[in-house]
Design a protein around this motif. Sequence first.
Motif, mmCIF file in Angstrom:
data_model
loop_
_atom_site.group_PDB
_atom_site.id
_atom_site.type_symbol
_atom_site.label_atom_id
_atom_site.label_comp_id
_atom_site.label_asym_id
_atom_site.label_seq_id
_atom_site.Cartn_x
_atom_site.Cartn_y
_atom_site.Cartn_z
ATOM 1 N N PRO A 95 33.762 70.191 -22.162
ATOM 2 C CA PRO A 95 33.215 69.881 -21.030
ATOM 3 C C PRO A 95 31.701 69.953 -20.730
ATOM 4 C CG PRO A 95 35.215 71.062 -20.704
ATOM 5 C CD PRO A 95 34.726 70.990 -22.121
ATOM 6 N N GLY A 96 31.015 69.096 -20.283
ATOM 7 C CA GLY A 96 29.616 69.216 -20.171
ATOM 8 C C GLY A 96 28.887 68.652 -21.341
ATOM 9 N N ALA A 97 29.527 68.448 -22.414
ATOM 10 C CA ALA A 97 28.711 68.099 -23.664
ATOM 11 C C ALA A 97 29.207 66.558 -24.131
ATOM 12 C CB ALA A 97 29.118 69.471 -24.807
ATOM 13 N N ARG A 98 30.390 66.542 -24.521
ATOM 14 C CA ARG A 98 30.855 65.338 -25.188
ATOM 15 C C ARG A 98 32.321 64.868 -24.737
ATOM 16 N NH1 ARG A 98 28.364 64.173 -29.327
ATOM 17 N NH2 ARG A 98 26.990 66.094 -29.143
ATOM 18 N N MET A 99 32.526 63.664 -25.211
ATOM 19 C CA MET A 99 33.849 63.115 -25.247
ATOM 20 C C MET A 99 34.044 62.533 -26.593
ATOM 21 S SD MET A 99 35.233 63.281 -22.056
ATOM 22 C CE MET A 99 36.475 61.987 -21.959
ATOM 23 N N THR A 100 34.984 62.859 -27.361
ATOM 24 C CA THR A 100 35.343 62.086 -28.669
ATOM 25 C C THR A 100 36.432 61.298 -28.871
ATOM 26 O OG1 THR A 100 33.953 64.031 -29.761
ATOM 27 C CG2 THR A 100 35.367 62.847 -31.314
ATOM 28 N N TYR A 101 36.288 59.769 -29.161
ATOM 29 C CA TYR A 101 37.325 59.123 -29.081
ATOM 30 C C TYR A 101 37.851 58.715 -30.481
ATOM 31 C CZ TYR A 101 35.672 57.997 -24.228
ATOM 32 O OH TYR A 101 35.597 58.099 -22.772
ATOM 33 N N SER A 102 39.134 58.680 -30.331
ATOM 34 C CA SER A 102 40.010 58.068 -31.570
ATOM 35 C C SER A 102 41.131 57.513 -31.039
ATOM 36 C CB SER A 102 40.469 58.930 -32.563
ATOM 37 O OG SER A 102 41.114 58.491 -33.662
ATOM 38 N N LEU A 103 41.031 56.032 -30.577
ATOM 39 C CA LEU A 103 41.875 55.434 -30.086
ATOM 40 C C LEU A 103 42.204 54.012 -30.889
ATOM 41 C CD1 LEU A 103 41.041 55.564 -25.996
ATOM 42 C CD2 LEU A 103 42.917 56.932 -27.256
ATOM 43 N N ARG A 104 43.451 53.736 -30.923
ATOM 44 C CA ARG A 104 43.890 52.651 -31.864
ATOM 45 C C ARG A 104 44.390 51.673 -30.869
ATOM 46 N NH1 ARG A 104 43.904 53.698 -37.320
ATOM 47 N NH2 ARG A 104 43.334 55.604 -37.886
ATOM 48 N N TYR A 105 44.248 50.564 -31.474
ATOM 49 C CA TYR A 105 44.773 49.127 -30.835
ATOM 50 C C TYR A 105 45.792 48.460 -31.485
ATOM 51 C CZ TYR A 105 40.678 48.999 -27.421
ATOM 52 O OH TYR A 105 39.733 49.350 -26.384
ATOM 53 N N ASP A 106 47.036 48.539 -30.888
ATOM 54 C CA ASP A 106 47.787 47.386 -31.459
ATOM 55 C C ASP A 106 47.680 46.069 -30.762
ATOM 56 O OD1 ASP A 106 48.911 49.798 -33.019
ATOM 57 O OD2 ASP A 106 50.445 49.946 -31.698
ATOM 58 N N VAL A 107 47.980 44.915 -31.426
ATOM 59 C CA VAL A 107 47.549 43.736 -30.550
ATOM 60 C C VAL A 107 48.829 42.832 -30.679
ATOM 61 C CG1 VAL A 107 45.311 43.736 -31.060
ATOM 62 C CG2 VAL A 107 46.609 42.745 -32.228
#
Length: 380
Positions: free
Chosen positions: A84-96
């Motif tokens: 909170p107040g610093a950063r968001m870190t993403y690791s989201l995968r896409y199946d298509v």
Amino acid sequence: MTRRLFRFVVRATFALAAMSPAAVSAQNRATVEVPADKARVTGQMTIDYASRSERSASGIDTYEIQELKVADLFIMRGTVQRQPGARMTYSLRYDVFNPANPSQIARDVAILRGDLPIDAKGRYLPADGNLRIDVVKGQQSSSKFGGVLQGRRVLKWWDVAERLKTARAEADKIYARVIEGKTVTITVKNPDPLGFENVALAAGPFSFLVPTKVTGNLDYDYELGNWLTDGGGLNFAYTIGDRPYSDKVTGSIRYVEEEGSFTDPAGKKRDYTGYYDYNLRWNEQAVQNDQSFFSSSQSQDADAFFSSSDQSKPGLYGRVYYKDTEDYCKKQKTDKGEDECVGPTRSEVVYDLKAVGLTYQQLAYWMKVEPLALGPLTDE
């Protein structure tokens, strides 16, 4: 699945992704309206607010997205972690989904990854964290997010009460929209804008889903917990082939705080403690200054303004349900000196949305906005 069939699925799935820009323009799937029987957004997310819990020393909130299905385009799954107040870190995968045969799915085709840093002014800066969508199978590519997302002024749940006091003493803002040919208005005490300042949404995971620029505000009403747009709306600009497009999204995401139960898209009965009612319109009729206003009371105007009974116009409708719990929550003193939880420590979220009259490009770019604004949108 045999190796031969697997190779067929992969080749078919990436047929569009591997096309040249001219071929993609000729195919033009981005501008095709999503069929009504496919135009759903369904899935689940679990939020663990460790920053609000006495059980955790990490202070890192975790958003776990489980099989968030967007029409017959893609499925998102993975985690987002927030300091909170610093950063968001993403690791989201896409199946298509295979465009030629949506019953076939290719797994882990692309990844939304990188950081979304938050500076001292509450601004989210995707370019500084190299936030991007990487296509890692088929025709590989990388497309970055950019611009500035100005977060809400209140970053901590327990500061909302103070913000409400300030709001009551500050300026009002009037919101208007046309309902059944009449202009309906509501007044909000000093709303907090979530500002999109030339935000660049990455292309992908298919190449026909082109990069998009977003400007405008999505305003938050602290008193009622609603999100809504002013007359300027949220504006999306993109180019497909050689043709420029621009869309204006207006409307509301209304919060309803009540307990109840519902049947999710998979047929399972679930409980909820509240939900968001989506009533977002694409390129709806603009309000004219000389139109007459309802003379009804403010509560009646609010009911009309937020009504989602008319779902015939191009837009995104439905509900996102929340089941919040406050086990082992951190507490703050209220004005009365009583201890109160700073907010839920866990939320179970279920999406049940439908798109009406939207193209694949339009639905896809909105489903890139939501992960980008995940922190502010779930902090109410």
